[in-house]
Scaffold this motif. Structure first.
Motif, PDB file in Angstrom:
ATOM      1  N   GLY A 131      11.716   4.750   2.237  1.00  0.00           N
ATOM      2  CA  GLY A 131      10.436   5.111   1.621  1.00  0.00           C
ATOM      3  C   GLY A 131      10.417   4.992   0.129  1.00  0.00           C
ATOM      4  O   GLY A 131      10.132   3.940  -0.420  1.00  0.00           O
ATOM      5  N   LEU A 132      10.766   6.069  -0.537  1.00  0.00           N
ATOM      6  CA  LEU A 132      10.497   6.201  -1.957  1.00  0.00           C
ATOM      7  C   LEU A 132      11.148   5.098  -2.782  1.00  0.00           C
ATOM      8  O   LEU A 132      12.328   4.796  -2.634  1.00  0.00           O
ATOM      9  N   GLN A 133      10.359   4.466  -3.612  1.00  0.00           N
ATOM     10  CA  GLN A 133      10.788   3.423  -4.536  1.00  0.00           C
ATOM     11  C   GLN A 133      11.370   2.193  -3.842  1.00  0.00           C
ATOM     12  O   GLN A 133      12.069   1.410  -4.464  1.00  0.00           O
ATOM     13  N   GLU A 134      11.084   2.024  -2.593  1.00  0.00           N
ATOM     14  CA  GLU A 134      11.564   0.838  -1.898  1.00  0.00           C
ATOM     15  C   GLU A 134      10.430  -0.148  -1.687  1.00  0.00           C
ATOM     16  O   GLU A 134       9.283   0.230  -1.512  1.00  0.00           O
ATOM     17  N   THR A 135      10.791  -1.412  -1.655  1.00  0.00           N
ATOM     18  CA  THR A 135       9.802  -2.457  -1.459  1.00  0.00           C
ATOM     19  C   THR A 135       9.217  -2.376  -0.058  1.00  0.00           C
ATOM     20  O   THR A 135       9.946  -2.221   0.919  1.00  0.00           O
ATOM     21  N   GLN A 136       7.920  -2.476   0.016  1.00  0.00           N
ATOM     22  CA  GLN A 136       7.247  -2.561   1.304  1.00  0.00           C
ATOM     23  C   GLN A 136       6.974  -4.030   1.610  1.00  0.00           C
ATOM     24  O   GLN A 136       6.450  -4.759   0.776  1.00  0.00           O
ATOM     25  N   TYR A 137       7.325  -4.446   2.814  1.00  0.00           N
ATOM     26  CA  TYR A 137       7.130  -5.824   3.260  1.00  0.00           C
ATOM     27  C   TYR A 137       5.959  -5.846   4.230  1.00  0.00           C
ATOM     28  O   TYR A 137       5.942  -5.080   5.200  1.00  0.00           O
ATOM     29  N   PHE A 138       5.020  -6.733   3.958  1.00  0.00           N
ATOM     30  CA  PHE A 138       3.761  -6.743   4.702  1.00  0.00           C
ATOM     31  C   PHE A 138       3.756  -7.793   5.807  1.00  0.00           C
ATOM     32  O   PHE A 138       4.296  -8.894   5.645  1.00  0.00           O
ATOM     33  N   GLY A 139       3.105  -7.443   6.898  1.00  0.00           N
ATOM     34  CA  GLY A 139       2.835  -8.396   7.953  1.00  0.00           C
ATOM     35  C   GLY A 139       1.633  -9.255   7.623  1.00  0.00           C
ATOM     36  O   GLY A 139       0.976  -9.042   6.591  1.00  0.00           O
ATOM     37  N   LYS A 199       8.551  -6.353  -9.282  1.00  0.00           N
ATOM     38  CA  LYS A 199       8.376  -4.921  -9.427  1.00  0.00           C
ATOM     39  C   LYS A 199       9.200  -4.407 -10.598  1.00  0.00           C
ATOM     40  O   LYS A 199      10.129  -5.076 -11.078  1.00  0.00           O
ATOM     41  N   GLN A 222       5.237   7.522  -1.979  1.00  0.00           N
ATOM     42  CA  GLN A 222       5.635   6.553  -0.964  1.00  0.00           C
ATOM     43  C   GLN A 222       4.500   5.657  -0.484  1.00  0.00           C
ATOM     44  O   GLN A 222       4.758   4.678   0.210  1.00  0.00           O
ATOM     45  N   GLU A 250       3.325   3.028  -6.830  1.00  0.00           N
ATOM     46  CA  GLU A 250       3.773   3.842  -5.712  1.00  0.00           C
ATOM     47  C   GLU A 250       3.474   5.300  -6.027  1.00  0.00           C
ATOM     48  O   GLU A 250       3.925   5.821  -7.049  1.00  0.00           O
ATOM     49  N   LEU A 268       0.304  -9.933   2.312  1.00  0.00           N
ATOM     50  CA  LEU A 268       0.749  -9.727   0.933  1.00  0.00           C
ATOM     51  C   LEU A 268       2.245  -9.969   0.810  1.00  0.00           C
ATOM     52  O   LEU A 268       3.027  -9.548   1.667  1.00  0.00           O
ATOM     53  N   TYR A 274       1.749  -7.816  -6.137  1.00  0.00           N
ATOM     54  CA  TYR A 274       1.770  -8.507  -4.857  1.00  0.00           C
ATOM     55  C   TYR A 274       0.828  -9.712  -4.951  1.00  0.00           C
ATOM     56  O   TYR A 274      -0.169  -9.686  -5.677  1.00  0.00           O
ATOM     57  N   PHE A 298      -4.536   2.654   1.653  1.00  0.00           N
ATOM     58  CA  PHE A 298      -3.488   3.195   2.503  1.00  0.00           C
ATOM     59  C   PHE A 298      -4.102   4.087   3.576  1.00  0.00           C
ATOM     60  O   PHE A 298      -4.969   4.915   3.292  1.00  0.00           O
ATOM     61  N   TYR A 319       3.919   1.493   7.490  1.00  0.00           N
ATOM     62  CA  TYR A 319       2.706   1.889   6.783  1.00  0.00           C
ATOM     63  C   TYR A 319       1.549   1.059   7.318  1.00  0.00           C
ATOM     64  O   TYR A 319       1.717  -0.112   7.638  1.00  0.00           O
ATOM     65  N   ARG A 362       4.554  10.802   8.119  1.00  0.00           N
ATOM     66  CA  ARG A 362       5.078  11.251   6.832  1.00  0.00           C
ATOM     67  C   ARG A 362       3.986  11.406   5.777  1.00  0.00           C
ATOM     68  O   ARG A 362       4.056  12.288   4.943  1.00  0.00           O
ATOM     69  N   TYR A 396      -2.395  -0.228   6.271  1.00  0.00           N
ATOM     70  CA  TYR A 396      -3.386  -0.370   5.201  1.00  0.00           C
ATOM     71  C   TYR A 396      -4.610  -1.089   5.753  1.00  0.00           C
ATOM     72  O   TYR A 396      -4.512  -1.913   6.660  1.00  0.00           O
ATOM     73  N   LEU A 425      -8.031  -2.583  -0.849  1.00  0.00           N
ATOM     74  CA  LEU A 425      -6.843  -2.280  -0.045  1.00  0.00           C
ATOM     75  C   LEU A 425      -6.584  -0.785  -0.102  1.00  0.00           C
ATOM     76  O   LEU A 425      -6.307  -0.240  -1.168  1.00  0.00           O
ATOM     77  N   PHE A 462       4.173  -2.587  -9.118  1.00  0.00           N
ATOM     78  CA  PHE A 462       4.374  -3.811  -8.347  1.00  0.00           C
ATOM     79  C   PHE A 462       3.247  -4.800  -8.615  1.00  0.00           C
ATOM     80  O   PHE A 462       2.120  -4.425  -8.931  1.00  0.00           O
ATOM     81  N   SER A 506       6.797   3.667  -9.674  1.00  0.00           N
ATOM     82  CA  SER A 506       7.190   2.266  -9.642  1.00  0.00           C
ATOM     83  C   SER A 506       5.920   1.425  -9.630  1.00  0.00           C
ATOM     84  O   SER A 506       4.898   1.820  -9.059  1.00  0.00           O
TER      85      SER A 506
END
Lengths: 113, 110
Positions: free
Chosen positions: A97-105, B49, B96, B93, B44, B36, A45, A33, A55, A35, A43, B34, B32
């Motif tokens: 994707g759906l309902q999963e944690t997104q980890y940011f750089g 969550k 997605q 969310e 972040l 951050y 998307f 993703y 997607r 942002y 912030l 969250f 969902s």
């Protein structure tokens, strides 16, 4: 350390130029993703790729484009840059994707002069 | 579309004070939710969550409960530390993608 890497860390360029931001997701993550974080817009998307395919699309300008390569790294291309494009650009990744944690750089800070 | 509203910042507290950062959301379904956190000069990090109503997320002494009836997900901590100074973002969310609140800058003084 989230496991998501972004290069470069800082970028200074001039109006009208084109830049490419690069992101490597966490090992095993298929979704990437992008942002944008700016003072006036917060912030937001931009776009999501899953296993090489686009997607979801958010508030991404036509001057911006992205792609995800077979090795799953992603690039965000920004062209005809304007002063207002100055911002922090984050990449995030998740397994799918759906309902999963997104980890940011750590982000790429872009300054357009 | 879906949206998130956070309490206005900045927030300044003394060490060991109780913290609440309010977050409310507008959504058509049951997204969902969250929190951050962004430390100075960093990206972040997921703090906690919750994926369904009445779920409580917790981490590092922070807690937030998914309240469907009030469409809220307020962040709380009983005793803050100087190291908690950061910007906190509430997010939901939506298909997605994450929709973020405007962020709340928290400063803890010793």
């Amino acid at each position: 350390d989230s496991g998501v890497t972004q290069t470069p860390k800082h970028l200074i360029t001039a109006t009208g130029q084109r830049v490419t931001l690069r992101c490597s997701p966490r090992s095993g993550d298929l979704s990437v993703y992008w942002y944008q974080q700016s003072l006036d817009q917060g912030l937001q998307f931009l776009i999501q790729y899953y296993n090489g395919e686009e997607r979801a699309k958010g508030n991404i300008l036509e001057r911006f484009s992205a792609q995800q390569f077979p090795d799953l790294h992603s690039e965000l291309n920004l062209s005809s840059l304007e002063l207002g494009d100055s911002a922090l650009y984050f990449c995030a990744s998740s397994v799918a994707g759906l309902q999963e944690t997104q980890y940011f750089g750590p982000g790429t800070r872009l300054l357009v002069l | 579309g879906d949206s998130v509203t956070q309490m206005e910042g900045p927030v300044t507290l003394s060490e060991e004070a109780f913290l609440t950062i309010n977050c409310t959301y507008t959504a058509t379904g049951y997204p969902s939710l969250f929190w951050y956190v962004q430390y100075p000069g960093e990206g972040l990090q997921l703090l906690l969550k919750a994926t369904k109503a009445d779920d409580k997320g917790s981490n590092k002494g922070f807690e937030a409960t998914y309240r469907k009836e009030t469409t809220s997900f307020h962040l709380e901590k009983g005793s803050v530390q100087v190291s908690d100074s950061a910007v906190y973002f509430c997010a939901l969310e939506d298909s997605q993608k994450l929709v973020f609140g405007q962020g709340t800058r928290l400063t803890i003084n010793p």
